[in-house]
Design an enzyme around this catalytic site. Sequence first.
Site, PDB file in Angstrom:
ATOM      1  N   SER A 108       0.849  -1.212   0.000  1.00 32.81           N
ATOM      2  CA  SER A 108       0.000   0.000   0.000  1.00 32.81           C
ATOM      3  C   SER A 108       0.875   1.249   0.000  1.00 32.81           C
ATOM      4  CB  SER A 108      -0.891   0.035   1.244  1.00 32.81           C
ATOM      5  OG  SER A 108      -1.583  -1.167   1.384  1.00 32.81           O
ATOM      6  N   ASP A 131       2.743  -7.898   9.639  1.00 31.56           N
ATOM      7  CA  ASP A 131       4.141  -8.300   9.395  1.00 31.56           C
ATOM      8  C   ASP A 131       5.131  -7.389  10.129  1.00 31.56           C
ATOM      9  OD1 ASP A 131       2.926 -10.068   7.693  1.00 31.56           O
ATOM     10  OD2 ASP A 131       3.368  -8.920   5.886  1.00 31.56           O
ATOM     11  N   ARG A 166       3.813 -34.219  22.888  1.00 26.77           N
ATOM     12  CA  ARG A 166       4.118 -34.212  21.458  1.00 26.77           C
ATOM     13  C   ARG A 166       4.967 -33.017  21.082  1.00 26.77           C
ATOM     14  NH1 ARG A 166      -1.846 -35.068  19.130  1.00 26.77           N
ATOM     15  NH2 ARG A 166      -1.870 -37.326  18.920  1.00 26.77           N
ATOM     16  N   LYS A 218       9.389 -34.115  27.005  1.00 30.14           N
ATOM     17  CA  LYS A 218       8.526 -34.788  26.033  1.00 30.14           C
ATOM     18  C   LYS A 218       7.795 -33.864  25.072  1.00 30.14           C
ATOM     19  CE  LYS A 218       9.348 -38.847  27.798  1.00 30.14           C
ATOM     20  NZ  LYS A 218      10.358 -39.675  27.152  1.00 30.14           N
ATOM     21  N   HIS A 253      -4.658 -16.946   8.452  1.00 25.65           N
ATOM     22  CA  HIS A 253      -5.301 -15.624   8.502  1.00 25.65           C
ATOM     23  C   HIS A 253      -5.953 -15.281   9.832  1.00 25.65           C
ATOM     24  CE1 HIS A 253      -4.625 -15.998   4.198  1.00 25.65           C
ATOM     25  NE2 HIS A 253      -4.700 -14.687   4.165  1.00 25.65           N
ATOM     26  N   GLN A 255      -4.507 -14.699  12.304  1.00 23.08           N
ATOM     27  CA  GLN A 255      -3.608 -13.683  12.886  1.00 23.08           C
ATOM     28  C   GLN A 255      -3.908 -12.276  12.388  1.00 23.08           C
ATOM     29  OE1 GLN A 255       0.619 -15.809  12.760  1.00 23.08           O
ATOM     30  NE2 GLN A 255      -0.831 -16.472  11.200  1.00 23.08           N
TER      31      GLN A 255
HETATM   32  O1  F6P Z   1       1.021  -8.936   4.666  1.00 21.43           O
HETATM   33  C1  F6P Z   1       0.122  -9.524   5.544  1.00 21.43           C
HETATM   34  C2  F6P Z   1      -0.018 -10.985   5.254  1.00 21.43           C
HETATM   35  O2  F6P Z   1      -0.987 -11.531   6.125  1.00 21.43           O
HETATM   36  C3  F6P Z   1       1.274 -11.809   5.317  1.00 21.43           C
HETATM   37  O3  F6P Z   1       1.664 -12.107   6.627  1.00 21.43           O
HETATM   38  C4  F6P Z   1       0.910 -13.009   4.490  1.00 21.43           C
HETATM   39  O4  F6P Z   1       2.053 -13.596   3.920  1.00 21.43           O
HETATM   40  C5  F6P Z   1       0.032 -12.408   3.426  1.00 21.43           C
HETATM   41  O5  F6P Z   1      -0.478 -11.201   3.936  1.00 21.43           O
HETATM   42  C6  F6P Z   1      -1.115 -13.268   2.994  1.00 21.43           C
HETATM   43  O6  F6P Z   1      -1.704 -12.655   1.906  1.00 21.43           O
HETATM   44  P1  F6P Z   1      -3.156 -12.975   1.371  1.00 21.43           P
HETATM   45  O7  F6P Z   1      -4.136 -12.551   2.404  1.00 21.43           O
HETATM   46  O8  F6P Z   1      -3.265 -12.197   0.121  1.00 21.43           O
HETATM   47  O9  F6P Z   1      -3.198 -14.457   1.163  1.00 21.43           O
END
Ligand code: F6P
Length: 322
Positions: A108, A131, A166, A218, A253, A255
């Site tokens: 952007s 990021d 695990r 473990k 996503h 995150q």
């Molecule tokens: O730039 C943000 C981000 O979530 C990155 O961490 C990830 O690699 C990318 O966008 C995923 O992109 P898209 O939502 O287009 O799959």
Amino acid sequence: MNFEPVNKIAILTRDCAGINATIRSVVRTADRQNIEVMGILNGYDGLIDNTLIHLDRRSVSGIINNGGTILKTSRSKRFFLKSNQAKAVHTLKTNNINGLIVIGGDGSLQGAHILATIYHIPIISIPATIDNDINGVDLAIGANTAVNVALDALDKIRDTATSLERIFVVEVMGRNCGYLALQVALADGCEEVLLPEKNYDIDAMCDEIKKGNSKGKKSWIIIVAEGKAKGEDIARIITEKTCLETRVTVLGHIQRGGHPTALDRIMASRLGYFAVRELKNGVTDRCVCLKNDELITIPLETAIQPKKINVDLSYKLIKFLS
Ligand code: F6P
């Protein structure tokens, strides 16, 4: 400085937690300055296609706590074409918009820099990306929420990792930047983290796991930054070399969504306010951010350069405490 007084601005966004809070701050600040605000729908695609909506105080009520963006967005490949950039500029001109606020990450900001330098559009950018890879910016909006969302997921994974003894390999987002992976690994007390900024020795890692296992340890949680490797590949190698069972989780996503943390909402409110003020003062081609709790701007030219993060200290601490 001589510049056209800003009386009508537009907002263009990507998506992550905290962007709606930023839109709210921009709209309400502009409203108090008698500046009209338009929202560009669908990011740069909407700028090309002239899909704009009017935003007023009321239209941003009750959004401060919501993730995503009320304006929708796109990963516009079309904007890279000069003919489409001309259409984008035409949209701004025909709508009498004399200031643009771009809220988003690296891509952007690159678009904003093109519009500011080649087409002389007055522009201020607000860094917002999970990021946290904007050069010269300590913390982008959305990154803190992403760390906390990932942490919440990891706490749950840890329950199973310890109950079933695990090894879990968890892949986190971040593109080519290890910020998110590093923060999450440190905050969750993980045993290992693989980062784009650092070489790793898979044989040494597997030896360490085998040694720990023979002494009774473990469960492991190993974080893999998506920019370094695929979680499933790392898990497969660990199983091959240690004969221990592994499981893989790709957080993906989740995150990027969720309710913004207080930190992100506060930063969004401050940066949105500051962006409008700077635009009104004739500042352009710059990115707003916080440095030592002060509101500052840096050139977009700087912000779009690759960011180098120093991972050594945190990495050593992760290993020291594991
Ligand atoms: O730039 C943000 C981000 O979530 C990155 O961490 C990830 O690699 C990318 O966008 C995923 O992109 P898209 O939502 O287009 O799959």
